[in-house]
Design a protein around this motif. Sequence first.
Motif, PDB file in Angstrom:
ATOM      1  N   ARG B 151      64.233  20.361  29.481  1.00 15.98           N
ATOM      2  CA  ARG B 151      63.280  21.314  30.082  1.00 15.98           C
ATOM      3  C   ARG B 151      62.869  20.758  31.427  1.00 15.98           C
ATOM      4  NH1 ARG B 151      59.508  21.259  26.496  1.00 15.98           N
ATOM      5  NH2 ARG B 151      59.738  23.340  25.614  1.00 15.98           N
ATOM      6  N   LEU B 152      62.815  21.624  32.430  1.00 16.39           N
ATOM      7  CA  LEU B 152      62.438  21.223  33.777  1.00 16.39           C
ATOM      8  C   LEU B 152      61.162  21.952  34.163  1.00 16.39           C
ATOM      9  CD1 LEU B 152      63.314  19.831  36.475  1.00 16.39           C
ATOM     10  CD2 LEU B 152      64.420  21.972  37.046  1.00 16.39           C
ATOM     11  N   LEU B 153      60.155  21.201  34.606  1.00 19.08           N
ATOM     12  CA  LEU B 153      58.928  21.810  35.128  1.00 19.08           C
ATOM     13  C   LEU B 153      58.800  21.398  36.584  1.00 19.08           C
ATOM     14  CD1 LEU B 153      56.575  20.928  32.165  1.00 19.08           C
ATOM     15  CD2 LEU B 153      57.296  23.210  32.790  1.00 19.08           C
ATOM     16  N   VAL B 154      58.736  22.382  37.462  1.00 16.28           N
ATOM     17  CA  VAL B 154      58.725  22.076  38.888  1.00 16.28           C
ATOM     18  C   VAL B 154      57.431  22.559  39.504  1.00 16.28           C
ATOM     19  CG1 VAL B 154      59.957  22.334  41.068  1.00 16.28           C
ATOM     20  CG2 VAL B 154      61.209  22.459  38.923  1.00 16.28           C
ATOM     21  N   THR B 155      56.836  21.695  40.322  1.00 12.55           N
ATOM     22  CA  THR B 155      55.687  22.129  41.107  1.00 12.55           C
ATOM     23  C   THR B 155      55.701  21.366  42.427  1.00 12.55           C
ATOM     24  OG1 THR B 155      53.306  22.415  41.114  1.00 12.55           O
ATOM     25  CG2 THR B 155      54.130  20.424  40.083  1.00 12.55           C
ATOM     26  N   ALA B 156      54.686  21.554  43.214  1.00 16.10           N
ATOM     27  CA  ALA B 156      54.636  20.873  44.501  1.00 16.10           C
ATOM     28  C   ALA B 156      53.206  20.456  44.784  1.00 16.10           C
ATOM     29  CB  ALA B 156      55.149  21.788  45.610  1.00 16.10           C
ATOM     30  N   ALA B 157      53.080  19.457  45.649  1.00 18.15           N
ATOM     31  CA  ALA B 157      51.750  18.918  45.919  1.00 18.15           C
ATOM     32  C   ALA B 157      51.145  19.456  47.199  1.00 18.15           C
ATOM     33  CB  ALA B 157      51.838  17.399  46.008  1.00 18.15           C
ATOM     34  N   ASP B 158      51.959  20.001  48.095  1.00 21.51           N
ATOM     35  CA  ASP B 158      51.408  20.396  49.386  1.00 21.51           C
ATOM     36  C   ASP B 158      51.907  21.775  49.821  1.00 21.51           C
ATOM     37  OD1 ASP B 158      53.210  17.464  50.291  1.00 21.51           O
ATOM     38  OD2 ASP B 158      54.085  19.420  49.869  1.00 21.51           O
ATOM     39  N   VAL B 159      53.199  21.872  50.135  1.00 25.04           N
ATOM     40  CA  VAL B 159      53.749  23.182  50.522  1.00 25.04           C
ATOM     41  C   VAL B 159      54.861  23.535  49.533  1.00 25.04           C
ATOM     42  CG1 VAL B 159      53.197  22.902  52.953  1.00 25.04           C
ATOM     43  CG2 VAL B 159      55.383  22.108  52.101  1.00 25.04           C
ATOM     44  N   ILE B 160      55.441  24.696  49.680  1.00 26.58           N
ATOM     45  CA  ILE B 160      56.491  25.111  48.744  1.00 26.58           C
ATOM     46  C   ILE B 160      57.766  24.317  49.020  1.00 26.58           C
ATOM     47  CG2 ILE B 160      57.788  27.030  47.792  1.00 26.58           C
ATOM     48  CD1 ILE B 160      55.756  28.938  48.746  1.00 26.58           C
ATOM     49  N   HIS B 161      58.342  23.750  47.959  1.00 26.27           N
ATOM     50  CA  HIS B 161      59.655  23.136  48.035  1.00 26.27           C
ATOM     51  C   HIS B 161      60.536  23.832  47.019  1.00 26.27           C
ATOM     52  CE1 HIS B 161      58.084  19.604  50.317  1.00 26.27           C
ATOM     53  NE2 HIS B 161      56.992  19.848  49.628  1.00 26.27           N
ATOM     54  N   SER B 162      61.829  23.480  46.986  1.00 24.21           N
ATOM     55  CA  SER B 162      62.685  24.077  45.966  1.00 24.21           C
ATOM     56  C   SER B 162      63.672  23.045  45.462  1.00 24.21           C
ATOM     57  CB  SER B 162      63.419  25.291  46.527  1.00 24.21           C
ATOM     58  OG  SER B 162      64.110  25.963  45.508  1.00 24.21           O
ATOM     59  N   TRP B 163      63.701  22.875  44.130  1.00 23.79           N
ATOM     60  CA  TRP B 163      64.522  21.833  43.510  1.00 23.79           C
ATOM     61  C   TRP B 163      65.820  22.462  43.066  1.00 23.79           C
ATOM     62  CZ3 TRP B 163      66.827  20.169  38.956  1.00 23.79           C
ATOM     63  CH2 TRP B 163      66.952  18.768  38.786  1.00 23.79           C
ATOM     64  N   THR B 164      66.937  21.924  43.521  1.00 31.63           N
ATOM     65  CA  THR B 164      68.200  22.551  43.165  1.00 31.63           C
ATOM     66  C   THR B 164      69.291  21.526  42.949  1.00 31.63           C
ATOM     67  OG1 THR B 164      69.924  24.077  43.907  1.00 31.63           O
ATOM     68  CG2 THR B 164      68.778  22.854  45.611  1.00 31.63           C
ATOM     69  N   GLU B 198      63.689  24.937  50.206  1.00 32.97           N
ATOM     70  CA  GLU B 198      62.662  25.816  50.762  1.00 32.97           C
ATOM     71  C   GLU B 198      62.049  25.095  51.935  1.00 32.97           C
ATOM     72  OE1 GLU B 198      61.932  29.025  49.614  1.00 32.97           O
ATOM     73  OE2 GLU B 198      60.846  29.126  51.493  1.00 32.97           O
ATOM     74  N   ILE B 199      62.035  25.741  53.084  1.00 35.60           N
ATOM     75  CA  ILE B 199      61.581  25.085  54.303  1.00 35.60           C
ATOM     76  C   ILE B 199      60.172  24.516  54.124  1.00 35.60           C
ATOM     77  CG2 ILE B 199      60.742  27.246  55.318  1.00 35.60           C
ATOM     78  CD1 ILE B 199      62.438  24.580  57.360  1.00 35.60           C
ATOM     79  N   CYS B 200      60.040  23.245  54.411  1.00 31.76           N
ATOM     80  CA  CYS B 200      58.776  22.581  54.090  1.00 31.76           C
ATOM     81  C   CYS B 200      58.322  21.648  55.189  1.00 31.76           C
ATOM     82  CB  CYS B 200      58.919  21.809  52.779  1.00 31.76           C
ATOM     83  SG  CYS B 200      60.344  20.718  52.753  1.00 31.76           S
ATOM     84  N   GLY B 201      58.834  21.826  56.414  1.00 31.22           N
ATOM     85  CA  GLY B 201      58.345  20.978  57.484  1.00 31.22           C
ATOM     86  C   GLY B 201      59.472  20.240  58.173  1.00 31.22           C
ATOM     87  N   ALA B 202      59.077  19.188  58.901  1.00 31.46           N
ATOM     88  CA  ALA B 202      60.023  18.501  59.776  1.00 31.46           C
ATOM     89  C   ALA B 202      61.195  17.893  59.020  1.00 31.46           C
ATOM     90  CB  ALA B 202      59.297  17.418  60.565  1.00 31.46           C
ATOM     91  N   PHE B 206      65.797  16.344  54.719  1.00 32.48           N
ATOM     92  CA  PHE B 206      65.947  14.916  54.398  1.00 32.48           C
ATOM     93  C   PHE B 206      65.213  14.540  53.127  1.00 32.48           C
ATOM     94  CE2 PHE B 206      68.033  14.774  58.293  1.00 32.48           C
ATOM     95  CZ  PHE B 206      67.259  15.345  59.282  1.00 32.48           C
ATOM     96  N   MET B 207      65.192  15.432  52.142  1.00 35.92           N
ATOM     97  CA  MET B 207      64.620  15.086  50.841  1.00 35.92           C
ATOM     98  C   MET B 207      65.564  15.556  49.736  1.00 35.92           C
ATOM     99  SD  MET B 207      61.295  17.602  50.910  1.00 35.92           S
ATOM    100  CE  MET B 207      61.053  17.617  49.154  1.00 35.92           C
ATOM    101  N   PRO B 208      66.690  14.817  49.547  1.00 39.43           N
ATOM    102  CA  PRO B 208      67.673  15.263  48.572  1.00 39.43           C
ATOM    103  C   PRO B 208      67.288  14.898  47.141  1.00 39.43           C
ATOM    104  CG  PRO B 208      68.434  13.268  49.611  1.00 39.43           C
ATOM    105  CD  PRO B 208      67.112  13.601  50.239  1.00 39.43           C
ATOM    106  N   ILE B 209      68.132  15.417  46.213  1.00 40.51           N
ATOM    107  CA  ILE B 209      67.927  15.214  44.780  1.00 40.51           C
ATOM    108  C   ILE B 209      69.209  14.611  44.232  1.00 40.51           C
ATOM    109  CG2 ILE B 209      67.657  16.427  42.580  1.00 40.51           C
ATOM    110  CD1 ILE B 209      66.529  18.704  44.840  1.00 40.51           C
TER     111      ILE B 209
END
Lengths: 172, 226
Positions: B151-164, B198-202, B206-209
């Motif tokens: 089970r995967l639960l995804v959230t974010a702490a500041d702006v919208i991101h997308s885990w893929t 999901e576009i989340c800033g500069a 550069f935030m891979p999974i």
Amino acid sequence: MASRLLSLTSRQAQKLQKCMSSSVSKTGAREVVGYGFNGQHNYADRVDFPMPAVRFLENTPDILALREKEKGDWKKLSLEEKKALYRASFCQTFSEMKAPTGQWKSVVGLTLMISSLSLWIYMAMKTFVYKPLPETFSEERVQAQLQRMIDIRVDPIEGLTSKYDYENNRWK
Amino acid sequence: MSTWGVLGLQNSNSPLMEQLIFFHDHSMVILIMITILVGYLMSTLFFNKLINRYLLEGQLLEVIWTVLPAVTLIFIALPSLRLLYLLDEVGSPSLTLKTIGHQWYWSYEYSDFQDVEFDSYMVPTNDLPLDGFRLLDVDNRVVLPYNTQVRLLVTAADVIHSWTVPTLGVKVDGVPGRLNQTSFFMSRPGLFYGQCSEICGANHSFMPIVLESVNMNTFINWINSQ
């Protein structure tokens, strides 16, 4: 004095109106012979509307004489007379209308010239403007990355490592 | 992971992604047939010399070219809806992974047994080893067992991101203040890569999974050592 100025300006306005009015005909003295392609008394050579509304040339006494002769036996008309009758009523023949214009050569030529210009611009950008590629593009590193991809079995079903023979450690 | 010069989908690591690939191939066949047909029609029009200035209608033709596309759409819609509902099915997962997106890294939590938490930052290009993948490798990978429903639960702490992770057919937005749930199943071991979607800033690029898929024993040893 004011009324004279007014009458002067109103006359000028009337003249201007007459010049701009669409009822002023550009047909000239050309004979109207039918409806044409839209009912206007204009001449146009069109394959899909072969009978224009007006004859191409204004009637001259010579042409009117030929038209009288045309009402009789056509075998009595010489080739020159037939051609003169045609050219009085029409600008181009059907062969002339449909003749190729050779415009495609200009189009192709211009397109190729602009394409080669863009290629020159690309080469100039690559030589003078762009930064060099990152280090990871060097041959040594690319080979190392490829070996790592083989080791972690990337796309083993139909992709990269499906083409690798693991028993003999070489590509299939 | 993506390999060089490849346009298509990555090989699947999950039965659901396999079904998505089959549906893609099926739709692509239909689209190619339609494109060839329309291209042929357009080219015959190009070289046609016939003129009918007074053409207004052709009832039979119009019925045919309305019904045939409708039938074609049925052929696309039925597999599509089947897959849509299949993707929504809940499987009774054995394990839960929590993912939190930050600017500009992911953090993961495994709270089923002990509370394991860690951050996952991209390895900068200058610090990569000789065989490192630029913009893809991370310092701490997400280790998970294969042949296990997760089970995967995804959230974010500041702006919208997308885990893929494309090879699993998973893409879930992480929205601040919201938990999005999905589940996945990995069929084989290996390393599987994805990038923030999901576009989340500069430093959005550069935030891979990176998922490290291992057998159950290795996973248990790993989680005990955290």
